[in-house]
Design an enzyme around this catalytic site. Structure first.
Site, short mmCIF file in Angstrom:
data_model
loop_
_atom_site.label_atom_id
_atom_site.label_comp_id
_atom_site.label_asym_id
_atom_site.label_seq_id
_atom_site.Cartn_x
_atom_site.Cartn_y
_atom_site.Cartn_z
N ASP A 245 0.84 -1.20 0.00
CA ASP A 245 0.00 0.00 0.00
C ASP A 245 0.87 1.25 0.00
OD1 ASP A 245 0.88 -0.21 2.59
OD2 ASP A 245 -1.09 -0.03 3.54
N SER A 246 2.19 1.05 0.08
CA SER A 246 3.14 2.15 -0.14
C SER A 246 2.94 2.74 -1.54
CB SER A 246 4.58 1.68 0.04
OG SER A 246 4.84 0.53 -0.75
N GLU B 268 -1.49 -5.57 8.35
CA GLU B 268 -0.67 -4.93 9.39
C GLU B 268 -1.28 -5.16 10.77
OE1 GLU B 268 0.21 -0.84 8.67
OE2 GLU B 268 0.98 -1.24 6.66
N GLU C 268 9.19 -4.32 10.43
CA GLU C 268 9.61 -3.02 9.88
C GLU C 268 10.14 -2.11 10.99
OE1 GLU C 268 6.89 -1.23 7.12
OE2 GLU C 268 8.00 0.65 7.06
O1 KIV Z 1 3.62 -1.18 1.69
C1 KIV Z 1 4.74 -1.69 1.55
O2 KIV Z 1 5.48 -1.40 0.61
C2 KIV Z 1 5.19 -2.65 2.55
C3 KIV Z 1 6.56 -3.20 2.39
C4 KIV Z 1 7.55 -2.30 3.02
C5 KIV Z 1 6.68 -4.55 2.94
O3 KIV Z 1 4.48 -2.96 3.45
#
Ligand code: KIV
Length: 262
Positions: A42-43, A112, A179
């Site tokens: 979701d980044s 998450e 993370e």
């Molecule tokens: O959203 C994302 O890119 C992530 C990765 C860092 C694993 O959760």
């Protein structure tokens, strides 16, 4: 690579590599690399759409990106993020999101946190969908965490993180992202749990590593936290190519006969 291979790798002491991907042409490139798995994070909300956090990501957005990546790298194990609140509004909306992401081409989903959602994770796993956990800095909780900060630093929070990691395993996850966690905390969790830990800013003792693609190829000049290693200067590469095209166009040296139909 499949969900079972993750645990096999851990048992064999072999590391797992992962990167993010959000679009078709990047997926085409990744499909011919040795990378073990791809995550449609979701980044995407931040990297591809310029938002300051991942909170604006929606199921529709994740589906769009997942479909494009699945078309570009159909043979890679593909994990798609379940976006903000999509798994915290009850089982039905959570399952609808899982359905949409799997139909879009994902092989697994990532959620998450674990507090309050153990039953949801269990039901997704029971439905036959592998689930990846995500602990430590969980960006969807950025407002509660007071920013994108290192987690599990104090003795108490490290113990809390270890407890959460055990519950991620008990809920049936096949692996988990850690993370922004200090090296000792990540090492301890990795030694405690039976499933692989995939670190991002969590030191070298995790069972695997994940980096955002745009960070590792050096596209993100504005974002250079300590845990990122840019293996190339992609920003400079693109600028040099575009400036060379601009220059040649303006001086009349492009196109030549080689690029011109007779
Ligand atoms: O959203 C994302 O890119 C992530 C990765 C860092 C694993 O959760």
């Amino acid at each position: 690579m499949n969900a079972l291979d993750f645990r096999r790798r851990k048992n064999d002491g072999k590391k797992i590599s992962m990167t993010t991907c959000y679009d078709y042409w990047s997926a085409r490139i990744l499909s011919d690399t040795a990378i073990d798995a791809i995550i449609v994070g979701d980044s995407a909300a931040m990297v591809m759409h310029g938002h300051p956090s991942t909170l604006p990501a929606t199921t529709d957005l994740m589906v769009l990106h997942t479909e494009a990546v699945a078309r570009g790298a159909p043979e890679k194990f593909l994990i798609a993020d379940m976006p903000f609140l999509s798994f915290r509004k009850g089982l039905k909306p959570a399952m609808d999101t899982v359905e949409a992401l799997i139909h879009a081409g994902a092989n697994a989903v990532k959620l998450e946190g674990i507090d309050g959602i153990e039953d949801v994770v269990e039901r997704i796993v029971l439905a036959g969908v592998p689930v990846m956990g995500h602990l430590g800095l969980t960006p969807q909780a950025v407002n509660r965490l007071g920013g994108f900060k290192l987690q599990g630093v104090s003795k108490e929070s490290a113990a809390q993180l270890t407890d959460q990691a055990k519950r991620v395993v008990d809920a049936g996850c096949f692996s988990m992202v850690l993370e922004c966690v200090p090296i000792d905390t990540a090492r301890q969790i990795t030694a405690t749990v039976s499933i692989p830990t995939i670190g991002i800013g969590a030191g070298p003792h995790c069972d695997g590593q994940v980096l955002v693609l745009h960070d590792l190829v050096g596209f993100n000049r504005d974002f250079q936290p300590k845990f990122v290693k840019a293996y190339e200067d992609g920003f400079d590469l693109v600028q040099r190519a575009v400036n060379a095209f601009d220059r040649e166009t303006k001086e009349g040296s492009f196109p030549t006969d080689a690029q011109t139909y007779g």
